[in-house]
Design a protein around this motif. Structure first.
Motif, PDB file in Angstrom:
ATOM      1  N   THR A   1     -85.585 -65.531  44.965  1.00 12.63           N
ATOM      2  CA  THR A   1     -84.858 -66.993  45.205  1.00 12.63           C
ATOM      3  C   THR A   1     -83.719 -66.970  44.504  1.00 12.63           C
ATOM      4  O   THR A   1     -83.356 -66.509  43.387  1.00 12.63           O
ATOM      5  CB  THR A   1     -85.733 -68.374  44.794  1.00 12.63           C
ATOM      6  N   TRP A   2     -82.691 -67.751  44.813  1.00 13.43           N
ATOM      7  CA  TRP A   2     -81.224 -68.116  44.480  1.00 13.43           C
ATOM      8  C   TRP A   2     -81.533 -68.699  42.852  1.00 13.43           C
ATOM      9  O   TRP A   2     -82.105 -69.395  42.369  1.00 13.43           O
ATOM     10  CB  TRP A   2     -80.399 -68.848  45.183  1.00 13.43           C
ATOM     11  N   SER A   3     -80.514 -67.884  42.087  1.00 20.03           N
ATOM     12  CA  SER A   3     -80.253 -68.273  40.632  1.00 20.03           C
ATOM     13  C   SER A   3     -78.902 -67.908  40.199  1.00 20.03           C
ATOM     14  O   SER A   3     -78.390 -66.843  40.986  1.00 20.03           O
ATOM     15  CB  SER A   3     -81.395 -68.042  39.903  1.00 20.03           C
ATOM     16  N   GLU A   4     -78.442 -68.430  39.061  1.00 19.40           N
ATOM     17  CA  GLU A   4     -77.128 -68.006  39.004  1.00 19.40           C
ATOM     18  C   GLU A   4     -77.216 -66.492  38.332  1.00 19.40           C
ATOM     19  O   GLU A   4     -76.022 -65.942  38.697  1.00 19.40           O
ATOM     20  CB  GLU A   4     -76.595 -68.647  37.534  1.00 19.40           C
TER      21      GLU A   4
ATOM     22  N   MET B   1     -75.711 -75.865  48.358  1.00 21.39           N
ATOM     23  CA  MET B   1     -74.540 -76.587  48.329  1.00 21.39           C
ATOM     24  C   MET B   1     -74.131 -76.762  49.981  1.00 21.39           C
ATOM     25  O   MET B   1     -73.173 -77.481  50.277  1.00 21.39           O
ATOM     26  CB  MET B   1     -73.419 -75.954  47.507  1.00 21.39           C
TER      27      MET B   1
ATOM     28  N   PRO C   1     -72.686 -67.693  45.403  1.00 25.01           N
ATOM     29  CA  PRO C   1     -72.744 -69.224  45.349  1.00 25.01           C
ATOM     30  C   PRO C   1     -74.094 -69.945  45.822  1.00 25.01           C
ATOM     31  O   PRO C   1     -75.004 -69.233  46.592  1.00 25.01           O
ATOM     32  CB  PRO C   1     -71.580 -69.709  46.285  1.00 25.01           C
ATOM     33  N   ASN C   2     -74.382 -71.166  45.185  1.00 20.70           N
ATOM     34  CA  ASN C   2     -75.692 -71.623  45.510  1.00 20.70           C
ATOM     35  C   ASN C   2     -75.644 -72.205  46.946  1.00 20.70           C
ATOM     36  O   ASN C   2     -74.798 -72.861  47.528  1.00 20.70           O
ATOM     37  CB  ASN C   2     -75.849 -73.087  44.682  1.00 20.70           C
TER      38      ASN C   2
END
Length: 591
Positions: free
Chosen positions: A365-368, A287, A283-284
């Motif tokens: 870094t975060w990504s889907e 959020m 999950p992001n």
């Protein structure tokens, strides 16, 4: 410790046939010419039906010998023939599996026509050849406690055509010397799977003297993890027809032709490549953070994959206690609680140990969909340790790194206008400044005087998100690679309330530090202004409540989390031809 003799188990099995009890043997239940009228007797056909009917209480489990059902039928048809010697000589196959047998005594010689003897999954440590019937052609000793073959070949060798020694602690040089044609001149099929043979050249040199050998099973031995297997085996045993349950084709034999003569190319080490691909389903993390909070820190999230793999280096057991302790710490942090020790012991009496070390991908870094594209090749010389590592499996972990960046302390930032009116300073609390908001001159002046805020990073905060165990046993049974999509399940991250509470805690800690620094500055006679963080603390509580309210409002509309998946590939290098072996190894030798 009491021993469980094979003869005692066999006598118990024969007694369970009930050859002299109903419906077998003689008794009042048999109809004869002299039977009185009205007696409760049965015809021969009815008695035979009682032996074979699926729902009959007299049906017997005859899995231990295919001759057992036929012997019971003879006990109905011709019971007078069933004397003791006839019963013993009638058996040609005996399968005593998992009965705790530890001793093969000389009573086995009573079965003078025995051809097949299966003693798998028992506790046998020695096989006296003088207690084996001379008629024996097949002997299966899989999963026992054999640690040497000298007892089996010390006396008169049995005339075996099949010998199964798989899953035993065999693999010494003495064991290799007892696997020659002098001891087994008629051997056609040999099973040495899942043993501890490490010297491929020595073993194949001994097996080449078995002129009748046609079927050989070697998978699960440490040397089968080397790139030279199975090519070196195929070319070393030209009489072989089947290797590891696979037929050897003419094309395969042609590909490896000449490899057995180039023994200098054969090295007892393995090359394994681990690849980590895309990760989906996390999950992001943004959020969970209230980005509208006043004076909130800048939060950066990074993700990486950690896993354990066997190192190619070996260390001394007495000199590397610290390394073992560090490896234990790595295991506790990145593996499940019930995992085995991260030190693989090749042999209990060996002073060298193979070290399982932790490895990590690069941080993203975060990504889907995060594509790590991580590939690492490991050269392992301890093949026994690598076999144990594959039996244990690989532990893969997803970790998150959070870094908080805060505005630098006020005393470190130059003051824009020390002579600014007090009322203007109070505008931070919400009161209107006496300076007109429409003055473009004042705005331009402020823009010139306000410095760019500097950010100070806290120490990274790492936490394990999820772990998964990846079985690797198939690499020991012939598979050259494992390509799996690891399913770690839905990720249970911290909730919005927990994130808000964590942020409030961090803000409160930061405000206290700023107040302390400001107090020290005043005591030193500094002219620094009151940190703006204090003003933010008064409004922070309200913002925190709004964040909680927003979370509870959106909780009912939360979507179902997708499972976290990780692409993983583990591949063993295997030579596909003799020419490939030359191309891969000759440059290394020249260098």
């Amino acid at each position: 410790m009491s021993s469980n003799k094979l003869s005692a188990v066999l006598e118990k099995q024969i007694h369970s046939l009930c050859l002299n009890d109903f419906p077998c043997g003689y008794g009042t239940w048999r109809k004869t010419k002299d039977s009185p009228e009205g007696a409760e007797t049965e015809d021969t056909d009815a008695l035979l039906d009682l032996l074979s009917c699926p729902h009959s209480p007299w049906q017997h489990d005859a899995s231990w010998s295919p001759q057992a059902p036929a012997l019971r039928q003879l006990a109905v048809l011709t019971p007078d023939r069933l004397h003791t010697d006839f019963i013993y000589n009638y058996f040609t196959t005996l399968r005593i599996v998992g009965k705790g047998v530890s001793v093969i005594d000389d009573s086995l010689l009573k079965f003078s026509k025995l051809e097949e003897l299966v003693l798998s999954n028992n506790k046998i440590s020695e096989i006296p050849p003088e207690n084996l019937p001379i008629s024996l052609k097949m002997l299966e000793l899989r999963a026992n406690r054999l640690s040497a073959l000298n007892s089996l070949t010390s006396g008169r060798p049995p005339r075996l055509q099949y010998l199964g020694l798989g899953s035993n602690s065999l693999g010494s040089h003495d064991d290799t010397r007892h696997l020659t044609g002098r001891h087994w001149p008629q051997l056609v099929c040999l099973d040495l799977s899942d043993c501890e043979f490490k010297d491929q050249q020595a073993l194949l040199s001994a097996l080449s003297t078995l002129t009748c050998l046609r079927t050989l099973v070697l998978e699960g031995n440490p040397f089968t993890l080397a790139p030279s297997y199975p090519g070196f085996t195929v070319d070393s045993l030209p009489q072989l027809s089947c290797l590891d349950t696979s037929w050897i084709s003419a094309d395969e034999r042609q590909c490896f032709r000449g490899l057995a003569k180039n023994t200098d190319l054969i090295v007892d080490r393995a090359s394994a490549t681990v690849s980590v691909g895309s990760v989906k389903g996390i999950p992001n993390p943004l959020m969970r953070v209230d980005g509208n909070a006043e004076n909130a820190p800048v939060v950066n999230y990074g993700y990486f994959i950690t896993y354990e793999f066997l190192s190619h280096q070996t260390v001394n057991l007495n000199l590397d206690r610290k390394s073992k302790s560090e490896a234990d710490d790595v295991r506790r942090e990145s593996s499940e609680p019930d995992t085995q020790d991260s030190m693989v012991y090749p042999e209990e009496t060996c002073h060298d140990i193979a070290h399982v070390s932790g490895h990590s991908t690069s941080k993203l870094t975060w990504s889907e969909c995060m594509d790590f594209s991580h590939t690492q090749t490991y050269i392992v010389s301890d093949l026994g340790g690598l076999k144990r590592f594959f039996n244990r499996g690989l532990y893969l972990t997803i970790e998150e790194e959070k870094v908080l960046s805060w505005p630098a302390a006020s005393e470190d930032v130059p003051v824009a206008n020390p002579s600014r009116p007090v009322k203007e300073k109070k505008s931070v609390k919400g009161k209107e400044s006496p300076i007109k908001s429409g003055s473009t001159k004042d705005k331009s002046t402020d823009k010139k005087k306000k410095p760019v805020p500097q950010l100070v990073q806290d120490a990274p905060i790492r936490r394990i998100l999820q772990s998964v165990h990846v079985p690797l046993q198939s690499l020991l049974t012939g598979a050259q690679q494992i390509d799996v999509l690891c399913d770690l399940g839905a990720l249970h991250t911290e909730s919005g309330v927990e994130a808000s509470q964590t942020l409030e805690k961090d803000l409160g800690k930061k405000i206290k530090e700023d107040m302390k620094k400001d107090k020290e500055s005043k005591q030193r006679g500094g002219s620094g202004t009151k940190p703006k963080n204090i003003a933010a603390s008064k409004g922070k509580g309200k913002g925190g409540q709004e964040s909680k309210m927003d979370f509870h409002t959106n909780k009912s509309t939360a979507v179902k989390l997708e499972p976290v998946t990780v692409e993983l590939n583990v591949k063993l290098e295997k030579w596909q031809s003799a020419s490939q072996a030359h191309q891969l190894l000759l440059p290394q030798q020249n260098s």
